[in-house]
Design an enzyme around this catalytic site. Structure first.
Site, short mmCIF file in Angstrom:
data_model
loop_
_atom_site.label_atom_id
_atom_site.label_comp_id
_atom_site.label_asym_id
_atom_site.label_seq_id
_atom_site.Cartn_x
_atom_site.Cartn_y
_atom_site.Cartn_z
N ARG A 18 7.31 -8.60 -15.27
CA ARG A 18 8.22 -7.98 -14.32
C ARG A 18 8.57 -9.01 -13.25
O ARG A 18 7.68 -9.56 -12.60
CB ARG A 18 7.55 -6.75 -13.69
CG ARG A 18 8.39 -6.08 -12.66
CD ARG A 18 7.84 -4.74 -12.16
NE ARG A 18 8.72 -4.33 -11.09
CZ ARG A 18 8.41 -4.28 -9.81
NH1 ARG A 18 7.18 -4.55 -9.39
NH2 ARG A 18 9.31 -3.96 -8.91
N GLU A 46 10.68 -0.49 -4.38
CA GLU A 46 10.21 0.08 -3.11
C GLU A 46 11.30 0.23 -2.05
O GLU A 46 11.32 -0.52 -1.07
CB GLU A 46 9.06 -0.77 -2.54
CG GLU A 46 7.83 -0.84 -3.42
CD GLU A 46 6.62 -1.46 -2.70
OE1 GLU A 46 6.75 -1.86 -1.53
OE2 GLU A 46 5.55 -1.55 -3.32
N TYR A 53 -1.37 0.44 -3.93
CA TYR A 53 -2.31 -0.47 -3.27
C TYR A 53 -3.42 0.28 -2.55
O TYR A 53 -4.57 -0.11 -2.60
CB TYR A 53 -1.57 -1.39 -2.29
CG TYR A 53 -0.70 -2.38 -3.04
CD1 TYR A 53 -1.23 -3.57 -3.51
CD2 TYR A 53 0.62 -2.09 -3.34
CE1 TYR A 53 -0.48 -4.47 -4.26
CE2 TYR A 53 1.40 -2.98 -4.09
CZ TYR A 53 0.84 -4.16 -4.54
OH TYR A 53 1.59 -5.03 -5.28
S1 NCW Z 1 4.17 -5.31 1.40
C1 NCW Z 1 4.30 -4.47 0.02
N1 NCW Z 1 4.08 -5.11 -1.16
C2 NCW Z 1 3.55 -6.40 -1.35
C3 NCW Z 1 4.68 -7.34 -1.71
O1 NCW Z 1 4.24 -8.62 -2.00
C4 NCW Z 1 5.53 -6.85 -2.87
O2 NCW Z 1 6.73 -7.55 -2.90
C5 NCW Z 1 5.78 -5.37 -2.72
O3 NCW Z 1 6.41 -4.87 -3.88
C6 NCW Z 1 2.66 -6.17 -2.47
O4 NCW Z 1 3.41 -5.14 -3.17
C7 NCW Z 1 4.48 -4.65 -2.39
N2 NCW Z 1 4.59 -3.18 0.03
C8 NCW Z 1 4.83 -2.43 1.17
C9 NCW Z 1 4.00 -1.20 1.12
C10 NCW Z 1 4.38 -0.36 2.25
C11 NCW Z 1 3.36 0.72 2.46
C12 NCW Z 1 3.87 1.70 3.43
C13 NCW Z 1 2.85 2.30 4.29
C14 NCW Z 1 3.47 3.28 5.21
C15 NCW Z 1 2.78 3.50 6.49
#
Ligand code: NCW
Length: 452
Positions: A76, A165, A296
């Protein structure tokens, strides 16, 4: 407990364009909002930018060999919109398209199924200058871009993911100012969320119209189960506000045929929701072939006072919650609580909430820990194996699991200091050194294949 997985289950790894490619001005690439944002003093830790990242744009062949040695079924990655359309509309940059063509040909030669994502947060700056995702026009431009990439690569690619996301794109990007473009808005962030979803639906419609029947279309959402930090009524209400903003704002229109209830009440002081038009829900809710889940951690939510005294100027992220009260469990190097059963809960929760849910993939799961000198990352091995078990334990139609990430990379506002890779990258020399977890995942996949 180890339950069996369906035949054809795919083991993979994931990356994204801005996080690994570098070469931000090569071959006619236009600037993205992350090039602009990372140039703002204080926006990204250490003043880090998209250069050099892992210089994957020049080292892609060696990186594909790392994938082949790992033995993954699928890879991916994301396609950089400003490489393909430097200003996000009109003129197409052939050299950008050719890069992705070589990449997917290289994957096919190695027997690896390509899973491209069309948008992993790197909006062309030219579109941000016209309003970015606040603007309805951006949704149409995204559909044009998706259709043109699909027409170019559709002979080699069967699995097409529109967005990665949309929550951080909209809320961290237009609400909290933590991600590009760095805006802190109420109405603008809600409009961005809506237009991201609309762009997804328009893109699916445009690609399906020109696609052979075996092509599959999906979207990737981050899915943290949201749980109240205590059994008080206030914390329960706070958790349900967080859940509406993070999850049902996206999943209800995509899979439930409605806008998330409660959103208008929550944000009546910041938006009139005038960006919604007749017919949008039908477009957003077009049937999908799969949903990708990035997991995560679980979110533990307590009630907290609103920070902004003037409700009309409230950011969309200010919903009166405190997410810092964590349970007594181990944490990763990012400070995230390690709760593998949260992955089971995320998958089963989605299936229970939406009867029309398509098949699922875990499209990202991984962690950060401080390195030892010999790159023996036992914590990562434990993290991955426990989460894979948790995915297996979910009684859902699960088609694959992708580890984040193949390589260390630009971790957005954290810059290069947090390392998610199965493979260590020395950013000064660009040397790649597989960690112990790379060898563990390779042997794990080989074992799964043997078990049939
Ligand atoms: S920061 C984030 N990530 C990291 C990033 O490296 C990747 O590109 C993203 O697809 C690792 O995986 C994802 N995600 C943001 C998560 C947000 C969580 C929201 C919490 C709300 C309070």
């Amino acid at each position: 407990m180890t339950s069996s997985l369906p035949p054809g289950f795919r083991w993979g790894v994931a990356t994204s364009a801005f996080q690994i490619e570098g070469a931000t001005t090569a071959d006619g690439r236009g600037p993205s909002i992350w090039d602009t944002f990372s140039g703002v003093p204080g926006a990204v830790a250490g003043g880090d930018t998209g250069e050099p990242a892992a210089d994957h744009y020049h080292r892609w062949r060696a990186d594909l060999d790392l994938l082949a040695e790992l033995g993954v079924d699928a890879y991916r990655f994301s396609i950089s919109w400003p490489r393909v359309q430097p200003t996000g509309r009109g003129r197409v940059e052939r050299r950008g398209l050719d890069f992705y063509r070589r990449l997917v040909e290289g994957l096919r030669e190695r027997g690896i199924e390509p899973f491209p994502t069309l948008y992993h947060w790197d909006l062309p700056q030219g579109l941000e200058d016209r309003g970015g995702w606040r603007s309805r026009d951006t949704a149409s431009r995204f559909a044009d871009y998706a259709a043109l990439v699909h027409a170019e690569l559709g002979d080699l690619v069967e699995h097409w993911t529109t967005l990665n996301e949309p929550y951080p794109s909209a809320v961290a990007g237009y609400g909290e100012g933590r991600h590009a473009p760095g805006a802190k808005e109420g109405h603008g962030a809600l409009a961005a969320a809506h237009h991201l979803l609309l762009g997804h639906g328009l893109a699916v419609r445009a690609m399906r119209e020109q696609a052979p029947s075996q092509h599959e279309f999906g979207i990737v959402l981050n899915q943290s189960p949201v749980v109240p930090a205590s059994d008080s009524a206030e914390d329960a209400a706070a958790a349900s506000r967080q859940d509406a903003l993070l999850r049902s704002q996206f999943t209800d229109p995509l899979f439930g045929g409605r806008y998330a209830p409660g959103l208008e009440t929550m944000f009546s002081a910041v938006s009139d929701f005038s960006f919604r038009r007749d017919g949008d829900l039908e477009t957003i809710g077009l049937p999908l072939d799969y949903l990708g889940v990035n997991y995560y951690y679980r979110l533990h939510v307590a009630d907290a006072p609103y920070r902004e005294p003037d409700p009309a100027r409230r950011s969309v992220a200010d919903i009166g919650v405190d997410t810092s009260r964590l349970p007594d469990v181990p944490r990763t190097g990012m400070g995230w609580p390690v709760e593998p059963d949260g992955l089971t809960e995320a998958l089963v929760g989605l299936r229970n909430r939406y009867p029309k849910l398509p098949p699922l993939y875990v499209t990202e799961n991984g962690c950060v820990y401080p390195d030892r000198s010999d790159f023996a990352d036992y914590e990562r091995i434990t993290f991955l194996s426990e989460h894979i078990e948790a995915a297996r334990a979910a009684d859902v139609d699960l088609r694959g699991y992708f580890c984040w990430s193949l390589l260390d990379n630009f971790e957005w506002a954290h810059g290069y200091k947090h390392r998610f890779g199965l493979v260590h990258v020395d950013y000064a020399t660009q040397a790649r050194t597989p960690r112990a977890s790379y060898r563990w995942y390779r042997d794990f996949i080989a074992g799964e294949r043997e078990r049939g």
